[in-house]
Enzyme design. Sequence first.
Site, PDB file in Angstrom:
ATOM      1  N   THR A 116       0.817  -1.212   0.000  1.00 52.56           N
ATOM      2  CA  THR A 116       0.000   0.000   0.000  1.00 52.56           C
ATOM      3  C   THR A 116       0.850   1.261   0.000  1.00 52.56           C
ATOM      4  O   THR A 116       1.988   1.263   0.506  1.00 52.56           O
ATOM      5  CB  THR A 116      -0.905   0.021   1.249  1.00 52.56           C
ATOM      6  OG1 THR A 116      -1.570   1.278   1.346  1.00 52.56           O
ATOM      7  CG2 THR A 116      -0.098  -0.179   2.528  1.00 52.56           C
ATOM      8  N   TYR A 140      -2.003   0.339  10.205  1.00 51.76           N
ATOM      9  CA  TYR A 140      -2.192  -0.353   8.932  1.00 51.76           C
ATOM     10  C   TYR A 140      -0.938  -0.226   8.066  1.00 51.76           C
ATOM     11  O   TYR A 140      -0.395  -1.225   7.578  1.00 51.76           O
ATOM     12  CB  TYR A 140      -3.403   0.216   8.187  1.00 51.76           C
ATOM     13  CG  TYR A 140      -3.473  -0.224   6.748  1.00 51.76           C
ATOM     14  CD1 TYR A 140      -3.622  -1.559   6.418  1.00 51.76           C
ATOM     15  CD2 TYR A 140      -3.383   0.708   5.713  1.00 51.76           C
ATOM     16  CE1 TYR A 140      -3.678  -1.965   5.092  1.00 51.76           C
ATOM     17  CE2 TYR A 140      -3.444   0.309   4.390  1.00 51.76           C
ATOM     18  CZ  TYR A 140      -3.584  -1.037   4.083  1.00 51.76           C
ATOM     19  OH  TYR A 140      -3.637  -1.430   2.771  1.00 51.76           O
ATOM     20  N   LYS A 144       1.912  -3.193   7.037  1.00 55.94           N
ATOM     21  CA  LYS A 144       2.221  -3.530   5.656  1.00 55.94           C
ATOM     22  C   LYS A 144       3.712  -3.363   5.355  1.00 55.94           C
ATOM     23  O   LYS A 144       4.304  -4.151   4.602  1.00 55.94           O
ATOM     24  CB  LYS A 144       1.380  -2.673   4.709  1.00 55.94           C
ATOM     25  CG  LYS A 144      -0.048  -3.138   4.558  1.00 55.94           C
ATOM     26  CD  LYS A 144      -0.118  -4.501   3.873  1.00 55.94           C
ATOM     27  CE  LYS A 144      -1.514  -4.833   3.398  1.00 55.94           C
ATOM     28  NZ  LYS A 144      -1.563  -6.080   2.627  1.00 55.94           N
ATOM     29  N   PHE A 168      -2.102   2.344  -4.843  1.00 56.59           N
ATOM     30  CA  PHE A 168      -2.572   3.660  -4.453  1.00 56.59           C
ATOM     31  C   PHE A 168      -4.092   3.518  -4.233  1.00 56.59           C
ATOM     32  O   PHE A 168      -4.498   2.919  -3.253  1.00 56.59           O
ATOM     33  CB  PHE A 168      -2.125   4.709  -5.468  1.00 56.59           C
ATOM     34  CG  PHE A 168      -0.698   5.155  -5.155  1.00 56.59           C
ATOM     35  CD1 PHE A 168      -0.429   6.445  -4.730  1.00 56.59           C
ATOM     36  CD2 PHE A 168       0.364   4.253  -5.207  1.00 56.59           C
ATOM     37  CE1 PHE A 168       0.859   6.832  -4.372  1.00 56.59           C
ATOM     38  CE2 PHE A 168       1.656   4.620  -4.863  1.00 56.59           C
ATOM     39  CZ  PHE A 168       1.905   5.913  -4.444  1.00 56.59           C
ATOM     40  N   PHE A 207     -14.384  16.095   2.318  1.00 58.01           N
ATOM     41  CA  PHE A 207     -13.659  16.558   3.500  1.00 58.01           C
ATOM     42  C   PHE A 207     -12.578  17.563   3.112  1.00 58.01           C
ATOM     43  O   PHE A 207     -11.488  17.204   2.691  1.00 58.01           O
ATOM     44  CB  PHE A 207     -13.049  15.374   4.250  1.00 58.01           C
ATOM     45  CG  PHE A 207     -14.086  14.485   4.876  1.00 58.01           C
ATOM     46  CD1 PHE A 207     -14.736  14.867   6.041  1.00 58.01           C
ATOM     47  CD2 PHE A 207     -14.439  13.276   4.279  1.00 58.01           C
ATOM     48  CE1 PHE A 207     -15.708  14.059   6.612  1.00 58.01           C
ATOM     49  CE2 PHE A 207     -15.403  12.459   4.848  1.00 58.01           C
ATOM     50  CZ  PHE A 207     -16.034  12.857   6.018  1.00 58.01           C
ATOM     51  N   GLY A 282      -5.005  14.029   9.368  1.00 59.66           N
ATOM     52  CA  GLY A 282      -4.190  12.954   8.809  1.00 59.66           C
ATOM     53  C   GLY A 282      -4.305  12.776   7.314  1.00 59.66           C
ATOM     54  O   GLY A 282      -3.505  12.053   6.712  1.00 59.66           O
TER      55      GLY A 282
END
Length: 329
Positions: A116, A140, A144, A168, A207, A282
């Site tokens: 990822t 996460y 990975k 992506f 957002f 974030g």
Amino acid sequence: MRILATGGAGYVGSHCLRRFRDLGHEIVAYDNLSEGNAAALDGILLVKGDIRDRATLAEALTRHGIDAVAHFAALISVPASIGDPRAYWSVNVVGTQCLLDAMVETGVTRLVASSTAAVYDHAAAMPLSEASALAPATPYGSSKLAMEYLIRDYARAYGLSASCLRYFNAAGAAPGGAFGEARRIESHVVPLLMEFVLGKRAGFKVFGTDWPTADGSCIRDFVHLDDLADAHLLALEAGQTGETAVYNLGTGQGTSVLEVIAAAERIIGRPLGVEHAARRSGDPAVLVADAAAIGRDLGWVPQRSSIEAILADAWAWHGAHPDGYGTWC
């Protein structure tokens, strides 16, 4: 090849397996069906088992004469990983080690694994190449990256041929709408938008509209499942013993959230009336891949990853299957 896919009943895994089968490979899915759905396999053989069950993995590899493994099994929700990192390290890292141990035990040496863009420092200059700084911001991403290091170390020590593919934004559905994206808890922008259109969600929020981008919304790099599947096959066919290759999978062309919405409105044929909300903590403003390396080394060129093709395929699936696969296994 005879290919076993862990997490083979999941969104990406099942799509890749169906494509592998259509290209003439012999396919086995391995999945515990905690999130995947057997209906997505379209008749492909399923071995039911947990990724942390080394004995069942080894038995499946041996019984079916497996030549190569495509490793999709993982927990993938970024917010959930923050609340429960133990589960993510257990499945994504311990599970990968169990798989690697089973491969070493049974003599299976070819592996391609799903990784990822969450392994990168998202404050680094865009587009992100494989040489960009690594600094996962969530459990996460950390799990990975640890998976990648584990695979690298096993490849060197035990003669595996491995590739880690850093996705992506995987998106889209099978062209024609027969199979698509259906999860118990959805967090990805394209299916969230489709569910809103179908009235399954009360609203769709953008957002942040004050990001340092052309239209003020976040920019992401979307890649179609067909192109992901092609990259996995190329990686399985090209590996060399004892080596681990790492490749980005993206187009290098960012699409903003507002551009995604505008494209969806054109495909669906009406305004969508989305909501605007404050930025989420974030979120990076831009997240785009430099995927030149896999093109140079393996000849991978995305063929179906325009946002229009991705949304058209997603809408064909969601429009025809408003309840997903119906019942979860």
